[in-house]
Design a protein around this motif. Structure first.
Motif, short mmCIF file in Angstrom:
data_model
loop_
_atom_site.label_atom_id
_atom_site.label_comp_id
_atom_site.label_asym_id
_atom_site.label_seq_id
_atom_site.Cartn_x
_atom_site.Cartn_y
_atom_site.Cartn_z
N GLU A 1 -21.31 -4.54 35.09
CA GLU A 1 -22.17 -4.85 33.95
C GLU A 1 -21.36 -4.90 32.65
OE1 GLU A 1 -25.19 -1.82 34.12
OE2 GLU A 1 -25.90 -2.55 36.06
N LEU A 2 -20.40 -4.01 32.49
CA LEU A 2 -19.53 -4.06 31.30
C LEU A 2 -18.80 -5.39 31.24
CD1 LEU A 2 -17.88 -0.51 31.13
CD2 LEU A 2 -19.52 -1.49 29.52
N LEU A 3 -18.24 -5.81 32.37
CA LEU A 3 -17.52 -7.08 32.41
C LEU A 3 -18.45 -8.23 32.04
CD1 LEU A 3 -14.92 -8.66 33.00
CD2 LEU A 3 -15.73 -8.83 35.38
N ALA A 4 -19.67 -8.23 32.59
CA ALA A 4 -20.63 -9.29 32.28
C ALA A 4 -20.97 -9.32 30.79
CB ALA A 4 -21.90 -9.11 33.12
N CYS A 5 -21.11 -8.15 30.19
CA CYS A 5 -21.40 -8.09 28.74
C CYS A 5 -20.23 -8.61 27.92
CB CYS A 5 -21.73 -6.66 28.32
SG CYS A 5 -23.33 -6.07 28.91
N ILE A 6 -19.02 -8.29 28.33
CA ILE A 6 -17.83 -8.79 27.63
C ILE A 6 -17.77 -10.30 27.75
CG2 ILE A 6 -15.31 -8.83 27.62
CD1 ILE A 6 -15.50 -5.85 28.65
N ALA A 7 -18.03 -10.81 28.94
CA ALA A 7 -17.98 -12.26 29.17
C ALA A 7 -19.06 -13.00 28.38
CB ALA A 7 -18.13 -12.55 30.66
N ALA A 8 -20.22 -12.36 28.19
CA ALA A 8 -21.35 -13.01 27.53
C ALA A 8 -21.24 -13.04 26.01
CB ALA A 8 -22.65 -12.32 27.93
N ARG A 9 -20.44 -12.16 25.45
CA ARG A 9 -20.37 -12.11 23.99
C ARG A 9 -19.52 -13.27 23.47
NH1 ARG A 9 -16.68 -6.70 23.21
NH2 ARG A 9 -14.71 -7.64 23.78
N PRO A 10 -19.81 -13.69 22.25
CA PRO A 10 -19.01 -14.77 21.66
C PRO A 10 -17.55 -14.34 21.55
CG PRO A 10 -20.95 -14.30 20.33
CD PRO A 10 -20.87 -13.23 21.38
N HIS A 11 -16.66 -15.23 21.84
CA HIS A 11 -15.23 -14.91 21.78
C HIS A 11 -14.70 -15.15 20.37
CE1 HIS A 11 -11.11 -14.42 22.93
NE2 HIS A 11 -10.81 -15.62 22.51
N THR A 12 -14.10 -14.12 19.81
CA THR A 12 -13.41 -14.26 18.54
C THR A 12 -12.05 -13.60 18.68
OG1 THR A 12 -14.18 -12.16 17.64
CG2 THR A 12 -15.59 -14.08 17.27
N GLU A 13 -11.18 -13.83 17.75
CA GLU A 13 -9.84 -13.22 17.80
C GLU A 13 -9.94 -11.70 17.68
OE1 GLU A 13 -6.90 -14.71 18.52
OE2 GLU A 13 -8.24 -16.38 18.95
N GLN A 14 -10.97 -11.17 17.06
CA GLN A 14 -11.10 -9.72 16.86
C GLN A 14 -11.83 -9.05 18.01
OE1 GLN A 14 -9.63 -8.07 14.37
NE2 GLN A 14 -8.76 -10.04 13.84
N SER A 15 -12.51 -9.79 18.87
CA SER A 15 -13.30 -9.12 19.93
C SER A 15 -12.46 -8.75 21.11
CB SER A 15 -14.44 -10.02 20.38
OG SER A 15 -13.97 -11.22 20.92
#
Length: 172
Positions: free
Chosen positions: A158-172
């Motif tokens: 679930e953590l991986l899925a949440c990371i994958a779902a969030r918008p990608h930015t240089e700071q994330s």
């Protein structure tokens, strides 16, 4: 010898021993069964052979073991974490009964902090997950450790899925 070679070619490793769940936006999530000071030490030493900050979720597998091995847990984490690593702990798994609950995750986190390392104890695993998601950035390894709780693997997924779902930015 040929049979042994053929068998080893198909060996995928042991489940929940440094099992890479996946990588998203440069953050790798790892699921591991480590639950006592010796196994935690082996995991941290292995992962520190590679670059990247560790964001460690350690869910203790009971109040009894936490009290019994309190000093060893503190010494192990404090001695093996790098200065930029972060330990996040929910309260131990509790199955009821009359277990002595006088030592909790905050006791371990406080000891690790007093040794100059970053550690936090939060009341629930969900709160720990939210904190890990807030902190994760490319190059980090999120390490989910613990035993006696079959839901830890699904939590790591679930953590991986949440990371994958969030918008990608240089700071994330």
């Amino acid at each position: 010898m040929d049979e042994a070679v053929a068998a080893l070619k198909g060996f995928a490793g042991m489940r929940r021993r440094l099992e890479v769940v996946g990588t998203a936006h440069g953050v790798t999530v790892i699921d591991d069964f480590a639950h006592n000071p010796d196994k935690i030490a082996a995991t941290l030493k292995t992962l520190h052979a590679f670059d990247g900050r560790l964001l460690i979720l350690f869910q203790p597998h009971g109040f009894g073991p936490l009290k019994l091995m309190q000093d060893e847990f503190i010494e192990g984490f404090a001695g093996l974490m790098r200065t930029d690593d972060v330990l996040i702990m929910p309260e131990p798994v509790y199955y009821g009964g009359t277990t002595d609950r006088s030592v909790g995750s905050e006791d371990i986190a406080r000891g690790v902090r007093s040794a100059g390392r970053q550690a936090q104890a939060l009341p629930t695993r969900e709160a720990c997950g939210e904190r890990l998601l807030e902190m994760g950035r490319p190059g980090d390894r999120v390490l989910v450790m613990g035993a006696r709780d079959d839901t830890l693997s699904s939590f790591a997924s679930e953590l991986l899925a949440c990371i994958a779902a969030r918008p990608h930015t240089e700071q994330s």
